[in-house]
Motif scaffolding. Structure first.
Motif, short mmCIF file in Angstrom:
data_model
loop_
_atom_site.label_atom_id
_atom_site.label_comp_id
_atom_site.label_asym_id
_atom_site.label_seq_id
_atom_site.Cartn_x
_atom_site.Cartn_y
_atom_site.Cartn_z
N HIS A 293 7.28 -6.26 3.17
CA HIS A 293 6.89 -5.23 4.15
C HIS A 293 7.98 -5.13 5.20
O HIS A 293 8.71 -6.10 5.44
N ASP B 260 6.72 1.96 5.60
CA ASP B 260 5.55 1.10 5.86
C ASP B 260 4.62 1.12 4.65
O ASP B 260 4.04 2.15 4.34
N GLY B 261 4.51 -0.02 4.00
CA GLY B 261 3.62 -0.13 2.85
C GLY B 261 4.32 0.16 1.55
O GLY B 261 4.49 -0.71 0.70
N HIS C 167 -2.01 -7.24 7.63
CA HIS C 167 -1.53 -6.72 6.34
C HIS C 167 -2.57 -7.05 5.28
O HIS C 167 -3.42 -7.92 5.49
N HIS D 57 0.82 -1.22 0.00
CA HIS D 57 0.00 0.00 0.00
C HIS D 57 0.84 1.26 0.00
O HIS D 57 1.97 1.27 0.51
N GLU E 201 -4.93 0.76 3.35
CA GLU E 201 -4.49 -0.33 4.23
C GLU E 201 -4.51 0.13 5.68
O GLU E 201 -4.85 -0.63 6.58
N GLU E 202 -4.11 1.40 5.90
CA GLU E 202 -3.86 1.84 7.28
C GLU E 202 -5.13 1.98 8.11
O GLU E 202 -5.11 1.80 9.32
ZN LIG Z 1 1.76 -1.44 6.12
#
Ligand SMILES: [Zn+2]
Length: 417
Positions: free
Chosen positions: A190, A94-95, A353, A83, A128-129
């Motif tokens: 990730h 992150d992502g 995830h 993401h 995603e978050e």
């Molecule tokens: Zn993530």
């Protein structure tokens, strides 16, 4: 077969380039789902994928799919996905690292003129978050049929703006019907978001699954009374009960190899000189195994009943069963890591995830790279340049290994229709 090597410098520069989209003064990134910065990074992503010969489709909840053709034109694609959105106090990795590592794989194949047997697909999953629109993993959840499109559209942010309004605003309501695109498999790279790989000097986590998670609300009733005139042996102190429950739950969790966390605790109508009469708290229990989590839940229910009887009420508010990734996909990650001479460790993800939902509709596995001090959802989130490059190389080798296992096995490719 030629030796394909990803370009670590190019990957790192790309990470820094995208970190400018939504950059914050403290070195972090704030790129909330379907906001202006999300549109910027989506436009950028589409351009970069098209530049390496992909066609990009967008589905009705904004999930983006960049297809790279293979020799078997009608075989299902092997996907790489993660993401591009971040937390409000997010970092550079992150992502987006999973998406950019996939882009680096595509760039490497493109530069080498390498044609895979099966088509490949690079995916950006929407939201995603869960930071702007709850719940988390919304786009992958809709794709996998866990949620429907109307549910996604109805989500609102803190200002009352709906997902439907926001996606129209940035022009990312696509026309590809939900779930129409299917994968032969998906791999997600990730950052670990925990300290284990770093502690053990491992470059790569071979992620075999995601642990089971359950959230509870617990309410405890005591009796409000004067702090000075009520003898200690005549009290009914809801906070003291809560304290015992929290500590005993943690002891029980340790003995079962589980995790227990209380992150929220309130005294209702608190006062310095009043014995707490009503306390509410959260419990977050996790274990790799659903059965062990059942045992922990039973132990916690028993200790609450013993201590508080009818005065306590425990309610499950979220239950996410353990996920076991696909054995063939996990083996491809092992083979890809071995080919890349990476130091590995098998690991179960402690965090959710997109792969959790995707694993319900396609064979899936994940690749973790370390992050400094296990920190994420934080501007200081950090992964070394070398670790990003090793991760991308392993991702590339994993795709090749998975494809070989499909070609050499007695598998015939799944066709698209
Ligand atoms: Zn993530």
């Amino acid at each position: 077969m030629q030796n394909l090597m990803i370009d670590g410098d190019r990957l790192w520069q790309t990470i820094m380039e995208t970190a400018a989209l939504g950059a914050t003064a403290d070195g972090g990134v704030r790129r909330l789902t379907l906001g202006a910065e999300d549109k910027q990074v989506r436009d950028w992503f589409r351009d970069e994928c098209e530049a390496v010969g992909c066609t990009v489709e967008v589905d009705e909840v904004g999930n983006m799919f960049a297809r790279r053709p293979g020799r078997s034109a009608d075989a299902l694609p092997i996907a790489i996905g993660s993401h591009l959105d971040t937390q409000p106090t997010g970092g550079k990795f992150d992502g987006i690292l999973g998406v950019l590592a996939g882009l680096e794989v595509f760039r490497t194949l493109h530069a080498a003129g390498y044609e895979t047997e099966m088509p490949l697909m690079l995916v950006n999953w929407t939201n995603e978050e869960g930071a702007r629109f709850a719940p988390a993993m919304l786009g992958s959840g809709v794709h996998a049929g866990v949620f429907d499109k109307a549910f996604a559209d109805s989500r609102t942010d803190a200002d009352g703006v709906s997902f439907a309004e926001a996606i129209e605003d940035i022009g990312y309501r696509g026309t590809t019907p939900i779930g129409q695109i299917r994968f032969a498999a998906m791999f997600e790279l990730h950052i670990e978001q925990g300290p284990v790989l770093e502690r053990e000097n491992a470059d790569i986590g071979i992620v075999t699954g995601v642990q089971a998670m359950r959230w509870y609300d617990l309410a405890i009733r005591g009796r409000e009374a004067h702090a000075g005139s009520t003898p200690m042996d005549m009290r009914c102190d809801a906070l003291a009960d809560a304290a015992s429950i929290i500590l005993e739950t943690q002891t029980a969790a340790r003995s079962l190899g589980a995790m227990a966390t209380t992150g929220q605790l309130s005294i209702i109508s608190p006062s310095r000189n009043v014995i707490p009469g009503h306390v509410t708290l959260s419990l977050d229990l996790r274990h790799e195994s659903d059965e062990e989590l059942d045992r922990l839940e039973a132990a916690v229910s028993h200790l609450i009943a013993k201590l508080c009887g009818e005065r306590a009420h425990l309610e499950v508010v979220w239950n996410s069963p353990a996920v076991h990734f696909d054995p063939r996909c996990i083996q491809a990650v092992r083979d890809g890591a071995a080919k890349s001479h990476a130091a590995t460790r098998e690991i179960v993800s402690g965090a959710g995830h997109d792969s959790v939902y995707v694993s319900g509709v396609a064979p899936t596995a994940m690749i973790f790279v370390p992050c400094k001090d296990g920190l994420s959802h934080n501007p200081a989130e950090s992964t070394e340049e070398d670790q990003c490059s090793i991760g991308a190389q392993v991702l590339l080798e994993t795709i090749i290994a998975y494809q070989s296992s499909m070609v050499s096995g007695d598998q015939t490719f799944q066709r698209q229709s």
